[in-house]
Design an enzyme around this catalytic site. Structure first.
Site, mmCIF file in Angstrom:
data_model
loop_
_atom_site.group_PDB
_atom_site.id
_atom_site.type_symbol
_atom_site.label_atom_id
_atom_site.label_comp_id
_atom_site.label_asym_id
_atom_site.label_seq_id
_atom_site.Cartn_x
_atom_site.Cartn_y
_atom_site.Cartn_z
ATOM 1 N N SER A 142 0.854 -1.191 0.000
ATOM 2 C CA SER A 142 0.000 0.000 0.000
ATOM 3 C C SER A 142 0.885 1.234 0.000
ATOM 4 O O SER A 142 2.030 1.186 0.461
ATOM 5 C CB SER A 142 -0.901 0.015 1.236
ATOM 6 O OG SER A 142 -1.665 1.214 1.299
ATOM 7 N N TYR A 156 -2.060 -0.371 10.447
ATOM 8 C CA TYR A 156 -2.037 -0.811 9.049
ATOM 9 C C TYR A 156 -0.790 -0.281 8.348
ATOM 10 O O TYR A 156 -0.115 -1.017 7.607
ATOM 11 C CB TYR A 156 -3.293 -0.315 8.353
ATOM 12 C CG TYR A 156 -3.396 -0.644 6.883
ATOM 13 C CD1 TYR A 156 -3.706 -1.935 6.450
ATOM 14 C CD2 TYR A 156 -3.200 0.335 5.908
ATOM 15 C CE1 TYR A 156 -3.811 -2.240 5.104
ATOM 16 C CE2 TYR A 156 -3.310 0.038 4.557
ATOM 17 C CZ TYR A 156 -3.617 -1.247 4.162
ATOM 18 O OH TYR A 156 -3.721 -1.544 2.831
ATOM 19 N N LYS A 160 2.156 -2.502 6.502
ATOM 20 C CA LYS A 160 2.507 -2.398 5.091
ATOM 21 C C LYS A 160 3.952 -1.919 4.895
ATOM 22 O O LYS A 160 4.615 -2.322 3.929
ATOM 23 C CB LYS A 160 1.541 -1.470 4.374
ATOM 24 C CG LYS A 160 0.136 -2.044 4.229
ATOM 25 C CD LYS A 160 0.127 -3.386 3.511
ATOM 26 C CE LYS A 160 -1.285 -3.840 3.170
ATOM 27 N NZ LYS A 160 -1.291 -5.179 2.520
#
Length: 262
Positions: A142, A156, A160
C-alpha cells in the site's frame, strides 16, 4: 490478448473473493494460469471460480485464514488441485480503523497477522514448490505506510511498511533459487463498501489524485500480471506505485494551486 502469458503455470491468490483480489485472479486465469482462489468467505470465492470455469478458465476455490496453519493449508490446496505452484500472490489485507490511543492488542495482532505475518508463512509453505522452476511471489502492499500516512491506520501503515521490508529482504535471500519477490502499492481504489466508499469522502479523495479518478481493481491486477510473468524475470525486490499520481504532490495545497491554474 495479453502479451504476458502464463500457460502451464499454477497460481495461488489470497483475498481473491472481491475487488482487487478477484481482478488479479481473473487476469491470471485469462493469461492461461490455473488459479486457486483462497478467501475467507468461501461462497464468494466459489462464485468467482464457477464464473471463470464457465469461460473455460481453470479456477478452484479454497478457504483462507492468515494463521501459519491456514497459509500452509492454502498452499497445500493449490498443490492438490494443480500438482504445482509457480506464482504466489498474497493480496489478502486490510484492517479495522482505530485511533492509536484506543488501539487494542487484538486489533494490532489481527492486522499484523493478515498483512505481514502471513507473508512469512505463505512463503515458507510455498518454497519447496517455487524452487522447482524458479517462481514468482507478488504481494499487495500500500502507499499507506511506505509513502503516506492516514489517520486511524497507524497499525495498518506499520504492517505495510513491514511488507515492503519483507519484499526487499526476501528477494535477496531467494534470488539464488531464481524466485523473484515484488509488490504493488495501490493508492485509492474505489470500493462498494467501507468507510472510503462514502460518496462525500470519495469525492474529497479523488480531488487530490492528479489523474482525476479513483483507481479500479484492474489497474492493480495488470501490474500484478506483469510481475507474475516471464517478462519480469529480471525484476526483484521492487514495488510499483499504482495511484494515479496521488503521492506526487508535496501537499494538498499543490493540488489546489493546480486547480486554480487549470
Amino acid at each position: 490478448m495479453t502479451p504476458f502469458r502464463l500457460d502451464g503455470k499454477a497460481a495461488l491468490v489470497t483475498g481473491a473473493g472481491r475487488g482487487i483480489g478477484a481482478a488479479i485472479a481473473t487476469r491470471l486465469a485469462e493469461a492461461g494460469a490455473q488459479v486457486l482462489l483462497a478467501n475467507r468467505s468461501m461462497g464468494v470465492a466459489q462464485e468467482l471460480a464457477a464464473s471463470l470455469a464457465l469461460r473455460g478458465l481453470a479456477a478452484r476455490a479454497a478457504p483462507f485464514d492468515a494463521t501459519e496453519d491456514g497459509c500452509r493449508a492454502a498452499v497445500g490446496a493449490t498443490l492438490q488441485a494443480f500438482g504445482r505452484l509457480d506464482i504466489l500472490v498474497h493480496n489478502a489485507g486490510g484492517c479495522p480503523w482505530s485511533p492509536l490511543e484506543t488501539l487494542t492488542g487484538d486489533v494490532l495482532e489481527q492486522t499484523l497477522a493478515l498483512n505481514l505475518k502471513s507473508c512469512f508463512w505463505l512463503t515458507q509453505a510455498a518454497l519447496p514448490a517455487l524452487r522447482r522452476d524458479g517462481g514468482r511471489i507478488v504481494i499487495t502492499s500500500s502507499v499507506t505506510g511506505p509513502r503516506v500516512a492516514m489517520r486511524d491506520a497507524t497499525h495498518y501503515a506499520a504492517a505495510k511498511a513491514g511488507v515492503n521490508g519483507f519484499i526487499r529482504s526476501a528477494a535477496l535471500e531467494l534470488a539464488p533459487h531464481r524466485i523473484t519477490v515484488n509488490g504493488v502499492e495501490p493508492g485509492f481504489v474505489a470500493k462498494d463498501r467501507g468507510r472510503l466508499s462514502e460518496p462525500a469522502r470519495k469525492e474529497r479523495l479523488v480531488r487530490y489524485i492528479p489523474l482525476g479518478t479513483a483507481g479500479a481493481p484492474d489497474d492493480i491486477a495488470f501490474a500484478m500480471l506483469y510481475f507474475a510473468s516471464d517478462q519480469a524475470r529480471w525484476v526483484t525486490g521492487q514495488t510499483i506505485v499504482v495511484d494515479g499520481g496521488m503521492t506526487l504532490p508535496e501537499s494538498g495545497r499543490v493540488m489546489e494551486e493546480t486547480w486554480d491554474d487549470a
